[in-house]
Design an enzyme around this catalytic site. Sequence first.
Site, mmCIF file in Angstrom:
data_model
loop_
_atom_site.group_PDB
_atom_site.id
_atom_site.type_symbol
_atom_site.label_atom_id
_atom_site.label_comp_id
_atom_site.label_asym_id
_atom_site.label_seq_id
_atom_site.Cartn_x
_atom_site.Cartn_y
_atom_site.Cartn_z
ATOM 1 N N GLY A 107 0.759 -1.252 0.000
ATOM 2 C CA GLY A 107 0.000 0.000 0.000
ATOM 3 C C GLY A 107 0.786 1.297 0.000
ATOM 4 O O GLY A 107 0.199 2.360 0.180
ATOM 5 N N LYS A 131 4.832 -0.494 -14.211
ATOM 6 C CA LYS A 131 6.090 -1.211 -14.091
ATOM 7 C C LYS A 131 6.261 -2.090 -15.329
ATOM 8 O O LYS A 131 5.298 -2.691 -15.814
ATOM 9 C CB LYS A 131 6.019 -2.104 -12.849
ATOM 10 C CG LYS A 131 7.323 -2.831 -12.547
ATOM 11 C CD LYS A 131 7.085 -4.090 -11.741
ATOM 12 C CE LYS A 131 6.816 -3.924 -10.285
ATOM 13 N NZ LYS A 131 7.917 -3.398 -9.487
HETATM 14 C C1 LIG Z 1 5.574 -4.820 -6.148
HETATM 15 S S1 LIG Z 1 4.076 -5.207 -5.360
HETATM 16 C C2 LIG Z 1 3.274 -3.645 -5.297
HETATM 17 C C3 LIG Z 1 3.806 -2.685 -4.250
HETATM 18 C C4 LIG Z 1 2.932 -1.457 -4.089
HETATM 19 N N1 LIG Z 1 3.007 -0.575 -5.231
HETATM 20 C C5 LIG Z 1 3.283 -0.655 -2.875
HETATM 21 O O1 LIG Z 1 3.782 0.451 -3.044
HETATM 22 O O2 LIG Z 1 3.040 -1.113 -1.765
HETATM 23 C C6 LIG Z 1 3.199 -6.024 -6.635
HETATM 24 C C7 LIG Z 1 1.790 -6.419 -6.282
HETATM 25 O O3 LIG Z 1 1.105 -6.823 -7.488
HETATM 26 C C8 LIG Z 1 0.074 -7.694 -7.067
HETATM 27 N N2 LIG Z 1 -0.488 -8.411 -8.216
HETATM 28 C C9 LIG Z 1 0.149 -9.278 -9.042
HETATM 29 N N3 LIG Z 1 -0.703 -9.766 -9.952
HETATM 30 C C10 LIG Z 1 -1.909 -9.181 -9.709
HETATM 31 C C11 LIG Z 1 -3.197 -9.295 -10.309
HETATM 32 N N4 LIG Z 1 -3.414 -10.110 -11.348
HETATM 33 N N5 LIG Z 1 -4.220 -8.561 -9.811
HETATM 34 C C12 LIG Z 1 -4.001 -7.741 -8.743
HETATM 35 N N6 LIG Z 1 -2.808 -7.593 -8.128
HETATM 36 C C13 LIG Z 1 -1.778 -8.306 -8.602
HETATM 37 C C14 LIG Z 1 0.778 -8.594 -6.063
HETATM 38 O O4 LIG Z 1 -0.155 -9.240 -5.233
HETATM 39 C C15 LIG Z 1 1.678 -7.594 -5.317
HETATM 40 O O5 LIG Z 1 1.104 -7.185 -4.109
#
Ligand SMILES: C[S@@+](CC[C@H](N)C(=O)[O-])C[C@H]1O[C@@H](n2cnc3c(N)ncnc32)[C@H](O)[C@@H]1O
Length: 203
Positions: free
Chosen positions: A60, A159
């Site tokens: 988050g 990203k």
């Molecule tokens: C690098 S983390 C994000 C960090 C976030 N931007 C932060 O600042 O806290 C990537 C996230 O993408 C989510 N994710 C991956 N595939 C997804 C999908 N199909 N739908 C929703 N979320 C997804 C993962 O669960 C993970 O929590």
Amino acid sequence: MKKNKISKAWINKQRRDIYVRKSKIDGYRARSVYKLIEIDQKFKIFKNGMVVIDLGAAPGSWSQYLSKIIKSGKIISIDLKAMDPINNTIQIQGDFTDLQVQKKISDILVKKSDVIISDMAVNTTGIKNIDSIQTGELCIKAMVFSGNNLSQNGFFISKIFMGGSVNEIILLGKKIFKEVKVFKPKSSRKESKESFIICKKLR
Ligand SMILES: C[S@@+](CC[C@H](N)C(=O)[O-])C[C@H]1O[C@@H](n2cnc3c(N)ncnc32)[C@H](O)[C@@H]1O
């Protein structure tokens, strides 16, 4: 034993990382926030009153940053994982690639969104080309969704991992948006193939 060594190396790296330490002091849930802050400082994106969708939002930190700026607009945060609450955000737990989840997001929007950001990433395999392609697929889905759910002058930020399908992503970006740039923030680890695509104004 090997696993143990890897996790120790990871812990040591985290300890040395200035952005990890800074995120603890600043009260952010992840070091990733500094990437979004750098993007915002360079491209001047977020303003109060905006409608912003944060894809792959957990734990988050990006939504925390948005909630400091956007008091009267709307922040919709989506992730597969549950997140602790954040002020002024609507949280949806679900798979963004599921069309029902995309419909749920569109139904919440009373008007088109101003910005859609995606930090979505699959669990990395360590094989750089596979990681790039799989995370690229999430980026492409988010980009197509943005084409239908952004306002005319909106921003789409995502990203990407260099290599793999990145050329295809940039080409699609140029079909949907008038301006497309690729930017790697200083806070994105040097050894990582991670970068961000910044798209602006729908065609
Ligand atoms: C690098 S983390 C994000 C960090 C976030 N931007 C932060 O600042 O806290 C990537 C996230 O993408 C989510 N994710 C991956 N595939 C997804 C999908 N199909 N739908 C929703 N979320 C997804 C993962 O669960 C993970 O929590």
